[in-house]
Design a protein around this motif. Structure first.
Motif, PDB file in Angstrom:
ATOM      1  N   LEU A 208       0.831  -1.206   0.000  1.00 20.91           N
ATOM      2  CA  LEU A 208       0.000   0.000   0.000  1.00 20.91           C
ATOM      3  C   LEU A 208       0.864   1.253   0.000  1.00 20.91           C
ATOM      4  CD1 LEU A 208      -3.006  -0.728   2.402  1.00 20.91           C
ATOM      5  CD2 LEU A 208      -3.141   0.026   0.014  1.00 20.91           C
ATOM      6  N   TRP A 209       1.934   1.238   0.789  1.00 22.28           N
ATOM      7  CA  TRP A 209       2.851   2.380   0.785  1.00 22.28           C
ATOM      8  C   TRP A 209       3.419   2.600  -0.614  1.00 22.28           C
ATOM      9  CZ3 TRP A 209       8.012   2.584  -0.528  1.00 22.28           C
ATOM     10  CH2 TRP A 209       8.675   3.802  -0.260  1.00 22.28           C
ATOM     11  N   SER A 210       3.877   1.530  -1.249  1.00 17.66           N
ATOM     12  CA  SER A 210       4.442   1.636  -2.599  1.00 17.66           C
ATOM     13  C   SER A 210       3.395   2.129  -3.592  1.00 17.66           C
ATOM     14  CB  SER A 210       4.990   0.274  -3.055  1.00 17.66           C
ATOM     15  OG  SER A 210       6.007  -0.191  -2.190  1.00 17.66           O
ATOM     16  N   LEU A 214       3.340   5.833  -5.579  1.00 18.12           N
ATOM     17  CA  LEU A 214       3.347   5.958  -7.041  1.00 18.12           C
ATOM     18  C   LEU A 214       2.114   6.704  -7.532  1.00 18.12           C
ATOM     19  CD1 LEU A 214       4.645   2.409  -8.048  1.00 18.12           C
ATOM     20  CD2 LEU A 214       5.926   4.564  -8.079  1.00 18.12           C
ATOM     21  N   TRP A 215       0.966   6.413  -6.943  1.00 16.70           N
ATOM     22  CA  TRP A 215      -0.260   7.090  -7.360  1.00 16.70           C
ATOM     23  C   TRP A 215      -0.180   8.593  -7.109  1.00 16.70           C
ATOM     24  CZ3 TRP A 215      -4.495   6.857 -10.155  1.00 16.70           C
ATOM     25  CH2 TRP A 215      -5.532   7.752  -9.895  1.00 16.70           C
ATOM     26  N   ARG A 224       0.831   5.190 -12.391  1.00 19.33           N
ATOM     27  CA  ARG A 224      -0.121   5.449 -11.311  1.00 19.33           C
ATOM     28  C   ARG A 224      -1.156   4.321 -11.215  1.00 19.33           C
ATOM     29  NH1 ARG A 224      -2.813  11.011 -11.737  1.00 19.33           N
ATOM     30  NH2 ARG A 224      -3.072  10.694  -9.491  1.00 19.33           N
ATOM     31  N   ILE A 225      -1.593   3.825 -12.375  1.00 14.94           N
ATOM     32  CA  ILE A 225      -2.556   2.721 -12.370  1.00 14.94           C
ATOM     33  C   ILE A 225      -1.926   1.454 -11.798  1.00 14.94           C
ATOM     34  CG2 ILE A 225      -3.906   1.191 -13.853  1.00 14.94           C
ATOM     35  CD1 ILE A 225      -4.358   3.613 -15.689  1.00 14.94           C
ATOM     36  N   LEU A 226      -0.684   1.170 -12.200  1.00  9.33           N
ATOM     37  CA  LEU A 226       0.016   0.014 -11.635  1.00  9.33           C
ATOM     38  C   LEU A 226       0.190   0.160 -10.136  1.00  9.33           C
ATOM     39  CD1 LEU A 226       2.824  -0.824 -14.246  1.00  9.33           C
ATOM     40  CD2 LEU A 226       0.743  -2.115 -13.739  1.00  9.33           C
ATOM     41  N   PRO A 271       3.947  13.488   2.086  1.00  9.44           N
ATOM     42  CA  PRO A 271       5.044  13.621   1.114  1.00  9.44           C
ATOM     43  C   PRO A 271       4.683  14.423  -0.129  1.00  9.44           C
ATOM     44  CG  PRO A 271       5.049  11.416   2.019  1.00  9.44           C
ATOM     45  CD  PRO A 271       3.817  12.098   2.564  1.00  9.44           C
ATOM     46  N   GLN A 272       3.480  14.222  -0.666  1.00  7.15           N
ATOM     47  CA  GLN A 272       3.107  14.940  -1.879  1.00  7.15           C
ATOM     48  C   GLN A 272       2.920  16.435  -1.648  1.00  7.15           C
ATOM     49  OE1 GLN A 272       1.459  12.424  -0.490  1.00  7.15           O
ATOM     50  NE2 GLN A 272      -0.757  12.732  -0.487  1.00  7.15           N
TER      51      GLN A 272
END
Length: 300
Positions: A208-210, A214-215, A224-226, A271-272
């Motif tokens: 979930l963190w990963s 990415l998203w 983002r979908i991956l 982070p974002q």
């Protein structure tokens, strides 16, 4: 001479007071300035990060495996989880486990997925952040570390047997049946790891963190979908291989929420919400700069 003068109401000239020292410019000593420097995102250092990650994972493994293997309590907790899932109508792990196990190529692939991507993807996202998003790297890393740290509390206080080790339900240990490697609690590897540390699931916490990283931060839509598909696929894998219950995944989600709460408290943003890049030194927030002192009126 050289001093600015002002005229008082009585008509007497006096020297103007010097401007007040800016105490919020970050250059002074003290706890507030130190805390501000620690909370300011900096460019990560390669060798420090390698050492930090290695030491942190070694410490995590050491503590996790040092937790007493309380077999009787772990099996009792597994029975309780199974009954609780029956009560809420989600106890279908055995059905998923047997269905996927009947497709050999699929379950073998899931065994290797379980064994490898847990580490490969997480490290890959950390490397990507280090190279492409250095200003957000430290905050994202803190979220991951805090998530993992609080999981250790769960392992200590709530020993839980994975479904495949239950004696009261007919689950298939897919690693043993198909003679693959994919679980530190099966075969010859079972003596190297605590077999009863299933709650919470760090496969879910880390995936979930990963995926959310990415998203939130990747620019390419397909990446983002991956990112969203990865934790969803991981959830299917941990259940199909009988390594976790659905509720173990909920535990991993709660640990990740704690990790992001720590980041929010420390940095004041997720982070974002931080700048993508940073300079070598700490930057002063614009909102903390004091306004220039008012210009004195000319002498009458």
């Amino acid at each position: 001479m050289g001093e600015t003068t002002v005229t008082t109401l009585e008509g007497q000239e006096q020297s103007a007071p010097p401007p007040a020292k800016d105490v919020t410019d970050g250059t002074g000593d003290g706890a507030a300035a130190l805390l501000r420097r620690l909370r300011t995102p900096r460019r990560p250092r390669f060798w420090f990060e390698i050492l930090l990650i290695a030491v942190s994972y070694w410490t995590y493994s050491l503590i996790r495996n040092a937790v007493p293997e309380q077999k009787a309590q772990a099996l009792a907790n597994a029975d309780w989880i199974w009954k609780a899932e029956h009560a809420i109508g989600i106890a279908v792990e055995d059905t998923v486990n047997h269905a996927v196990n009947s497709v050999t190529w699929l379950i073998v692939g899931m065994n290797y997925y379980y064994a490898t991507l847990h580490f490969v993807v997480t490290l890959g996202v950390l490397v990507w952040l280090y190279r492409r998003q250095p200003g957000r790297y430290a905050a994202a890393r803190l979220a991951l570390f805090a998530t993992t740290a609080v999981a250790l509390v769960g392992y200590y206080f709530y020993p839980l047997a994975p479904p495949r080790l239950m004696t009261s339900v007919d689950f298939v240990d897919t690693v043993l049946v198909h003679e693959t490697w994919g679980s530190m609690a099966s075969g010859d590897l079972k003596n190297m790891s605590n077999q009863y540390a299933a709650m919470p699931s760090m496969h879910i916490g880390w995936s979930l963190w990963s995926g959310l990283t990415l998203w939130a931060l990747a620019s390419a839509p397909w990446v983002r979908i991956l990112g969203l598909l990865y934790p969803a696929a991981t959830l299917v894998v941990i259940v199909a291989t009988a390594n976790h219950f659905w509720l173990d995944a909920v535990g991993g989600l709660l640990c990740l929420a704690f990790g992001y709460a720590v980041v929010r408290l420390w940095y004041g943003a997720l982070p974002q919400g931080l700048p993508r890049d940073v300079s070598e030194g700490p930057a002063r927030p614009a909102s903390r700069r004091s306004a220039p002192p008012p210009r004195p009126e000319p002498a009458a």
